[in-house]
Design a protein around this motif. Sequence first.
Motif, short mmCIF file in Angstrom:
data_model
loop_
_atom_site.label_atom_id
_atom_site.label_comp_id
_atom_site.label_asym_id
_atom_site.label_seq_id
_atom_site.Cartn_x
_atom_site.Cartn_y
_atom_site.Cartn_z
N ILE A 61 0.86 -1.18 0.00
CA ILE A 61 0.00 0.00 0.00
C ILE A 61 0.90 1.23 0.00
O ILE A 61 1.41 1.65 1.04
CB ILE A 61 -0.95 0.00 1.21
CG1 ILE A 61 -1.75 -1.31 1.23
CG2 ILE A 61 -1.87 1.19 1.18
CD1 ILE A 61 -2.56 -1.52 2.49
N SER A 175 -8.37 10.99 -5.69
CA SER A 175 -7.68 9.77 -5.29
C SER A 175 -7.81 9.56 -3.79
O SER A 175 -8.29 10.43 -3.07
CB SER A 175 -6.20 9.85 -5.69
OG SER A 175 -5.57 10.92 -4.99
N SER A 178 -8.77 4.01 -2.11
CA SER A 178 -8.19 2.70 -1.79
C SER A 178 -7.61 2.70 -0.38
O SER A 178 -7.66 1.68 0.32
CB SER A 178 -7.11 2.33 -2.81
OG SER A 178 -6.05 3.27 -2.78
N TYR A 179 -7.07 3.84 0.05
CA TYR A 179 -6.52 3.93 1.41
C TYR A 179 -7.64 3.87 2.44
O TYR A 179 -7.48 3.29 3.52
CB TYR A 179 -5.69 5.19 1.57
CG TYR A 179 -4.56 5.29 0.56
CD1 TYR A 179 -3.63 4.26 0.44
CD2 TYR A 179 -4.44 6.37 -0.29
CE1 TYR A 179 -2.61 4.33 -0.49
CE2 TYR A 179 -3.42 6.45 -1.22
CZ TYR A 179 -2.51 5.42 -1.33
OH TYR A 179 -1.51 5.49 -2.25
N GLU A 182 -8.45 0.13 2.56
CA GLU A 182 -7.38 -0.66 3.16
C GLU A 182 -7.23 -0.33 4.65
O GLU A 182 -6.92 -1.21 5.46
CB GLU A 182 -6.06 -0.41 2.43
CG GLU A 182 -6.03 -0.98 1.02
CD GLU A 182 -5.88 -2.49 0.98
OE1 GLU A 182 -6.20 -3.16 1.99
OE2 GLU A 182 -5.46 -3.01 -0.06
N ALA A 238 -0.67 7.39 -8.01
CA ALA A 238 -1.80 6.63 -7.48
C ALA A 238 -1.96 5.28 -8.17
O ALA A 238 -3.05 4.70 -8.17
CB ALA A 238 -3.09 7.45 -7.62
N TYR A 240 -1.05 2.33 -7.36
CA TYR A 240 -1.55 1.28 -6.46
C TYR A 240 -3.08 1.31 -6.42
O TYR A 240 -3.74 0.26 -6.48
CB TYR A 240 -1.00 1.45 -5.04
CG TYR A 240 -1.72 0.57 -4.05
CD1 TYR A 240 -1.41 -0.77 -3.93
CD2 TYR A 240 -2.77 1.09 -3.27
CE1 TYR A 240 -2.12 -1.59 -3.05
CE2 TYR A 240 -3.47 0.28 -2.40
CZ TYR A 240 -3.14 -1.06 -2.29
OH TYR A 240 -3.85 -1.87 -1.44
N GLU A 241 -3.64 2.51 -6.32
CA GLU A 241 -5.10 2.63 -6.25
C GLU A 241 -5.76 2.16 -7.53
O GLU A 241 -6.83 1.52 -7.50
CB GLU A 241 -5.50 4.07 -5.95
CG GLU A 241 -6.99 4.30 -5.93
CD GLU A 241 -7.37 5.55 -5.18
OE1 GLU A 241 -7.11 5.57 -3.96
OE2 GLU A 241 -7.90 6.48 -5.79
N HIS A 242 -5.16 2.46 -8.68
CA HIS A 242 -5.74 2.04 -9.95
C HIS A 242 -5.84 0.51 -10.02
O HIS A 242 -6.87 -0.04 -10.40
CB HIS A 242 -4.89 2.56 -11.12
CG HIS A 242 -4.69 4.04 -11.10
ND1 HIS A 242 -3.75 4.67 -11.88
CD2 HIS A 242 -5.30 5.02 -10.39
CE1 HIS A 242 -3.79 5.97 -11.66
NE2 HIS A 242 -4.72 6.21 -10.76
N PHE A 244 -5.80 -1.56 -7.49
CA PHE A 244 -6.69 -2.02 -6.42
C PHE A 244 -8.15 -1.95 -6.87
O PHE A 244 -8.90 -2.93 -6.73
CB PHE A 244 -6.46 -1.16 -5.17
CG PHE A 244 -7.40 -1.46 -4.03
CD1 PHE A 244 -7.10 -2.42 -3.09
CD2 PHE A 244 -8.60 -0.76 -3.90
CE1 PHE A 244 -7.97 -2.69 -2.04
CE2 PHE A 244 -9.47 -1.01 -2.86
CZ PHE A 244 -9.15 -1.99 -1.92
N LEU A 245 -8.56 -0.81 -7.40
CA LEU A 245 -9.96 -0.64 -7.79
C LEU A 245 -10.34 -1.53 -8.96
O LEU A 245 -11.44 -2.09 -9.00
CB LEU A 245 -10.23 0.83 -8.12
CG LEU A 245 -10.27 1.79 -6.92
CD1 LEU A 245 -10.40 3.23 -7.38
CD2 LEU A 245 -11.41 1.43 -5.97
N ARG A 283 -8.25 7.71 -15.13
CA ARG A 283 -7.45 8.35 -14.09
C ARG A 283 -6.33 9.16 -14.75
O ARG A 283 -5.24 9.28 -14.21
CB ARG A 283 -6.90 7.29 -13.13
CG ARG A 283 -7.97 6.53 -12.37
CD ARG A 283 -8.79 7.41 -11.45
NE ARG A 283 -8.01 7.96 -10.38
CZ ARG A 283 -7.96 7.48 -9.15
NH1 ARG A 283 -8.69 6.41 -8.82
NH2 ARG A 283 -7.21 8.04 -8.21
#
Length: 481
Positions: A61, A175, A178-179, A182, A238, A240-242, A244-245, A283
């Motif tokens: 993360i 953004s 995702s945090y 998590e 971001a 990681y967020e991409h 993750f989603l 994004r």
Amino acid sequence: MSLDHLLQEYRCPEGIWDEMRGPDHIRDHYNRVFHSLRQLEVGSLIQKDRMAAELFMNQGITFTVYSDNKGIERIFPFDIMPRVIPGREWDHIENGIKQRLKALNLFLKDIYNDQQIIKDKVIPAFLVASCPHYTREVFGIKVPHDIYVHISGIDLIRGNDGSFYVLEDNLRTPSGVSYMLENREVTKRIFPNLLTDSQVRRVSNYPLLLHEILLQLAPTQISDPTVVLLTPGVFNSAYYEHTFLARQMGISLVEGRDLTVDNHKVYMKTTNGLERVHVIYRRIDDEFLDPLVFRPDSALGVPGLMSAYRKGNVAIVNALGNGVADDKAVYAYVPDMIRYYLNEDPLLPNVPTYQLSDPEARAYVFGNIEHMVVKRTNQSGGYGMVMGNKVTDAEWAKAKAAIEKESRNFIAQPIIPLSTVPCFIDGVFQPRHVDLRPYALYGPQGVKIVPGGLTRVALKEGSLVVNSSQGGGSKDTWVID
């Protein structure tokens, strides 16, 4: 030493609203949550703190700081003590955000079509015309269900009177969600059963709600539309967020080179040939989306994408051109938009804002700079800010020269001492300033908001800057009934 002892030793700064401790008591909603934790020893909390850091590390993360020469990725700092918001306060926040988003959406529809709000002189024409994110190329384009802002992150702060204020609107590619998700999963691991015992409202259904809305936006009535998430790639802050989603929603994560446009329709390149794409959750910023229309040097976008968008053959989420509505200079007019479009008074107030293109406002701010924060209208991440109570003479002289040269690009606001919450730092509870970013989803069935959002924490003692790129971290946010 027990948690109960730490609570007794906790001291808040004078004149600042602390969300856990009142003048002579711990607030009821925090008492309920900490009731089952009071007998924990400090050693146990330290162990849970280490466990949380290991979970974040093992799950990758991360976020990226472009200006940091020491490395590309950092683990997102996390504080194990949740921020607690009672349900009645959350309901007020939710209603205020829904009201605000409805007005902002009507503003975007208006500004790219009839521009009635300008004709009625509610907002100055020059303010819109001079906004770098007012995208003339999308003027007159019909978007599905007349919805422009499908995904938003509205930043809220709490002043020293305990009231919530809207600090800024993030309506382009917000953004951090995702945090939020998590953080909740890590909290479940380190405090099992505590969320159920405390009756915490859930946030885990966010990806499901988002996926449902994306499917509903498909331009053709087919049973199984194809949705993709368009990312700039692995070097984006971001990324990681991409990933993750996309994984949570079960959709393809693509880059611009994975898509192609033929006969005004968008296709994804697959091992089985081309597959029609109906909805793009992008994004990527507007100016990089289509090199045939915007920046010709962009290698991130899809040539011809705007032609498919204009023809209505693909939905793009969020809509192009939203940046005009979250420009910090336009922000000052959102309460007027709410009254103009909805005939209602705003439920969530703005922070008082001075536009430095106004000579009188500029003179006032210059004369009271020690009480002001100056911001660039089109920068984010905590960059481009001047904290008037900390700026040096040399820094202020440089900032003044920039303001006088490009006054349209600056606003000023009074420095509001953000509320504090207890953070577990170095084995004790210490107050740290926080803001709150709830995430709202706007689809054909209306606005839906998962209860909680991302609480960002200024981990540096005395700092008011919560952005992760500036040394901030985050907390799990509990809305309890």
